[in-house]
Design an enzyme around this catalytic site. Structure first.
Site, mmCIF file in Angstrom:
data_model
loop_
_atom_site.group_PDB
_atom_site.id
_atom_site.type_symbol
_atom_site.label_atom_id
_atom_site.label_comp_id
_atom_site.label_asym_id
_atom_site.label_seq_id
_atom_site.Cartn_x
_atom_site.Cartn_y
_atom_site.Cartn_z
ATOM 1 N N CYS A 76 0.857 -1.174 0.000
ATOM 2 C CA CYS A 76 0.000 0.000 0.000
ATOM 3 C C CYS A 76 0.899 1.231 0.000
ATOM 4 C CB CYS A 76 -0.877 0.029 1.237
ATOM 5 S SG CYS A 76 -1.894 -1.440 1.406
ATOM 6 N N ARG A 91 2.268 1.139 -5.716
ATOM 7 C CA ARG A 91 2.335 0.230 -4.568
ATOM 8 C C ARG A 91 1.005 -0.489 -4.317
ATOM 9 N NH1 ARG A 91 6.615 0.692 -1.385
ATOM 10 N NH2 ARG A 91 5.477 -0.219 0.346
ATOM 11 N N TRP A 102 -3.863 -1.903 -1.496
ATOM 12 C CA TRP A 102 -3.890 -3.167 -2.225
ATOM 13 C C TRP A 102 -4.350 -4.175 -1.186
ATOM 14 C CZ3 TRP A 102 -0.659 -4.429 -6.903
ATOM 15 C CH2 TRP A 102 -0.948 -5.700 -7.367
ATOM 16 N N ASN A 112 0.221 0.660 6.039
ATOM 17 C CA ASN A 112 0.785 -0.269 5.059
ATOM 18 C C ASN A 112 1.310 -1.470 5.840
ATOM 19 O OD1 ASN A 112 2.070 -1.492 2.870
ATOM 20 N ND2 ASN A 112 3.919 -0.258 3.106
ATOM 21 N N GLY A 113 0.977 -2.685 5.401
ATOM 22 C CA GLY A 113 1.487 -3.865 6.093
ATOM 23 C C GLY A 113 0.383 -4.603 6.822
ATOM 24 N N GLU A 125 14.268 -19.294 -17.504
ATOM 25 C CA GLU A 125 13.937 -17.909 -17.173
ATOM 26 C C GLU A 125 15.155 -16.994 -17.371
ATOM 27 O OE1 GLU A 125 11.507 -16.168 -16.947
ATOM 28 O OE2 GLU A 125 12.120 -14.394 -15.858
ATOM 29 N N LYS A 138 15.268 -13.885 -19.982
ATOM 30 C CA LYS A 138 15.551 -12.520 -19.525
ATOM 31 C C LYS A 138 16.668 -11.919 -20.366
ATOM 32 C CE LYS A 138 13.021 -11.611 -17.567
ATOM 33 N NZ LYS A 138 11.760 -11.951 -16.960
ATOM 34 N N GLU A 145 15.521 -11.240 -24.003
ATOM 35 C CA GLU A 145 14.462 -10.226 -24.050
ATOM 36 C C GLU A 145 15.011 -8.798 -23.946
ATOM 37 O OE1 GLU A 145 10.385 -9.569 -21.405
ATOM 38 O OE2 GLU A 145 12.061 -10.610 -20.520
ATOM 39 N N HIS A 197 22.227 -34.280 -26.789
ATOM 40 C CA HIS A 197 21.399 -34.693 -27.917
ATOM 41 C C HIS A 197 21.294 -33.609 -28.985
ATOM 42 C CE1 HIS A 197 20.412 -38.295 -25.717
ATOM 43 N NE2 HIS A 197 20.066 -37.556 -24.675
ATOM 44 N N LYS A 223 4.286 -4.786 -22.201
ATOM 45 C CA LYS A 223 4.100 -5.347 -20.863
ATOM 46 C C LYS A 223 2.921 -6.322 -20.857
ATOM 47 C CE LYS A 223 5.065 -5.787 -16.547
ATOM 48 N NZ LYS A 223 6.240 -6.592 -16.252
#
Ligand code: AGP
Length: 626
Positions: free
Chosen positions: A2, A27, A90, A116-117, A499, A503, A506, A522, A621
């Protein structure tokens, strides 16, 4: 996550709060609110949805007040208010509703707070306060702070009351609080969540980060855990929890507005890599409050969805697919449920077979990826129970499923997914553990052990990022001219290798390939020569000796091995040119840590090549086209 803002000073506060909230909207953004203090009363406006909804609500109130001629609105008090607090939320505890939006207030409406939290012991405190006559109006854990401070104000000043309340609160949080009985005062408290003070001439600011007040002041004081700060127009007084005054130096930040939004980092991607510890902590915390088990139940997720599952199918794209791969290993290993997975855009054309005993998990950080959305819709049409794992509240996938497990990474600006990936992985670990618990597939002490390790991850991430950033800059510099990188790994290490390779390609436009270690012979082995850097994910795991065997094969072709290994493991140094160590944890959890050096490696190579990592070419995005 938050966002908090607060102000005391001489200027009208309303626009200062709204503009500040816009800067921390990343946030959290499911609802927002502001409270302002004037003439011995507090006025408050809250709204569900984006911040623009709050702006509209404030504007509408102004209009109503103008018509009615009453002082109901924030902007129409006789003297415009010059003290206030604001919040973007949030949701963690309680649904996304106006009454759950902050600021929260006590029964007499004289103490308002933005938080927040998480307050871990809110239930006990709430029961006690209700018994003493408090009336709660929200489902949040945060509201308890307003009532608690109000309760203690019966015996003292706002500062004394905040100190007394702080002594009773358990959890990780930051909050800002004000009382109608003490004009021109805002008190901030920090325990485990960020809080920073901005010093002005006759005005003071408080916020979750510097960005929310940077246009007004660049003189900043950081609040540390366990500290209170009392803001009045002419002063910011720092206190320890026992009331001892603390000297805190002022830091002058010379960031421009854009750098401030990036938290002082040169790019959003680097900021988001550094934000990963917080993001993982936010994601796991509400689900791991007990000492023994995982609790996934919340207003968006009914744990009954996990009943009677005899097969799991994971569908996703890109980085989210790699998080799904790790989930597959964890669910099979811990819960002993067979897991199939596919790339969403492939699965939909398989004329797929699903059953009602199948749990389909769609993983998508944006919640808008058309392929994943289509696959989840199809799985549901064919009778499966479908859940989503997403970072975006209210996104399209949340309407196409039976339950949502939210990651709580906050907004991710960089196109390259980093913090959302580690949060997806953390969420999947918790899901796997909960499935294991529900099915009795693992002994409770082992579950408790893994949970304790999961709770350590945020701390380990902080150490890892801080310790490795510089080192990887140097490693990346050496390898930046290379035109091809091979990534190898086995088991969860393969997911990490995939991954890492994604990255790098990309954001740096360098060709990469990623393979299971055992597959290299192989075909891909033909690519190797003494110029080829081979990144080998070789963290601790039961089949590490097999991976070391694959590394020997690479070395036999003269290629250059960069190994990611577990701290204290001496087996890699003799077989690799470079070894990058990550902190030791359970081998399954090691995957989450192992990806972090690969993110930094890709990042520094791309920066060395002068590329815009936040907006790589040809990529967006959110990919909404099938
Ligand atoms: C990752 O860095 C990429 N931006 C991309 O692979 C991404 O993960 C993919 O497009 C899926 O997005 P989603 O998680 O929003 O569904």
């Amino acid at each position: 996550m938050c966002g908090i803002v607060g102000y005391v000073g001489h200027r009208p506060v309303q626009e200062i709060l709204l503009a500040g909230l816009e800067k921390v909207e990343y946030r959290g953004y499911d609802s927002a609110g502001v409270s302002v203090l004037s003439d011995g009363a507090i006025a408050s406006v809250r709204a569900v949805g984006e911040l623009s909804h709050l702006r509209r609500a404030v504007r509408d109130l102004d209009t109503i007040a103008d018509v009615a001629g009453q002082a109901v609105a924030v902007a129409v008090a006789e003297r415009p208010p010059t003290a206030g607090i604001g919040h973007t939320r949030w949701a963690t505890h309680g649904r996304v509703t106006e009454s759950n939006a902050h600021p929260h207030f006590d029964t007499s409406d004289r103490v308002h707070v933005v938080v927040n939290g998480i307050v871990e012991n809110h239930a006990i405190l709430k029961r006690r306060l209700v018994d003493m006559g408090a009336t709660f109006t929200s489902e949040t854990d945060a509201e308890v702070i307003a009532h608690l401070v109000s309760h203690h104000m019966a015996r003292g000043s706002l500062i004394e009351a905040v100190r007394a309340a702080y002594g009773e609160l358990h959890g990780q949080f930051a909050f800002a609080v004000m009382s109608a009985d003490e004009p021109d005062t805002v008190v901030g408290v920090r325990l485990g969540c960020p809080l920073v003070i901005g010093r002005g001439q006759g005005e003071q600011f408080v916020g979750s980060d510097v960005a929310c007040f940077l246009e007004h002041t660049r003189d900043v004081q950081y609040v540390y855990d366990g500290e209170l700060v009392v803001l009045r127009p002419e002063s910011a007084e720092f206190l320890s929890a026992d009331g001892t005054p603390i000297e805190r130096a002022i830091t002058h930040v010379d960031w421009d507005a854009e750098t401030a939004e990036k938290g002082g980092y040169e790019t959003f991607m680097l900021k988001e890599i550094h934000d990963q510890a917080d993001a993982v902590a936010e994601t796991i915390r509400p689900r791991t409050l007990g000492t023994t088990g995982v609790d996934l139940a919340d207003p968006d997720f009914d744990e009954a969805l996990l009943d009677g599952v005899d097969r799991v199918l994971i569908l996703a794209a890109g980085t989210s697919f790699h998080a799904g791969l790790i989930a597959r290993y964890a669910i099979e290993e811990w819960a002993r449920v067979p897991v199939e997975m596919d790339i969403a855009s492939e699965w939909i054309y398989r004329n797929p077979i699903v059953s009602e005993r199948e749990l389909v998990i769609g993983i998508t950080q944006s919640g808008e990826t058309a392929d994943t959305l289509t696959a989840m819709r199809l799985a549901r049409e064919r009778g499966a129970k479908v859940i989503a794992c997403t970072n975006v509240r209210g996104s399209s996938v949340t309407r196409e499923c039976d339950g949502v497990l939210y990651t709580r990474a906050g907004m991710e600006v960089s196109v390259a997914a980093t913090k959302t990936f580690v949060c997806q992985v953390a969420t999947m670990y918790l899901l796997a553990l909960r499935l294991a618990e529900l099915r009795g597939a693992m002994a409770p002490p082992r579950i408790a052990e893994l949970l304790a390790e999961i709770k350590r991850l945020p701390h380990q991430i902080t150490e890892l990022v801080a310790g490795l950033n510089g080192r990887l800059q140097a490693t990346a510099e050496r390898h930046a001219p290379s035109t091809f990188f091979l990534y190898l790994g086995r088991h969860v290490g393969r997911a990490v290798a995939l991954e890492g390779a994604l990255k790098l390609k990309e954001i740096s436009y360098i060709a990469t390939d990623a393979y299971a270690g055992g597959e290299m012979k192989h075909g891909p082995i033909a690519l190797l020569d003494e110029k080829t850097p081979v990144v080998c994910v070789a963290t601790d795991m039961p089949i590490l000796d097999k991976m070391i065997g694959n590394i020997e094969e690479v070395r036999a072709r003269g290629a250059h091995v960069i190994a990611i290994a577990t701290e204290g493991d001496g087996r890699l140094a003799p077989v690799a040119e470079e070894v990058i160590y990550v902190p030791r944890t359970d081998w399954m959890l090691q995957a989450l840590l192992a990806v972090i050096p690969l993110q930094l490696f890709a990042y520094h190579i791309a920066r060395k090549r002068g590329l815009n990592v936040d907006k790589p070419r040809n990529l967006a995005k959110t990919v909404t086209v099938e």
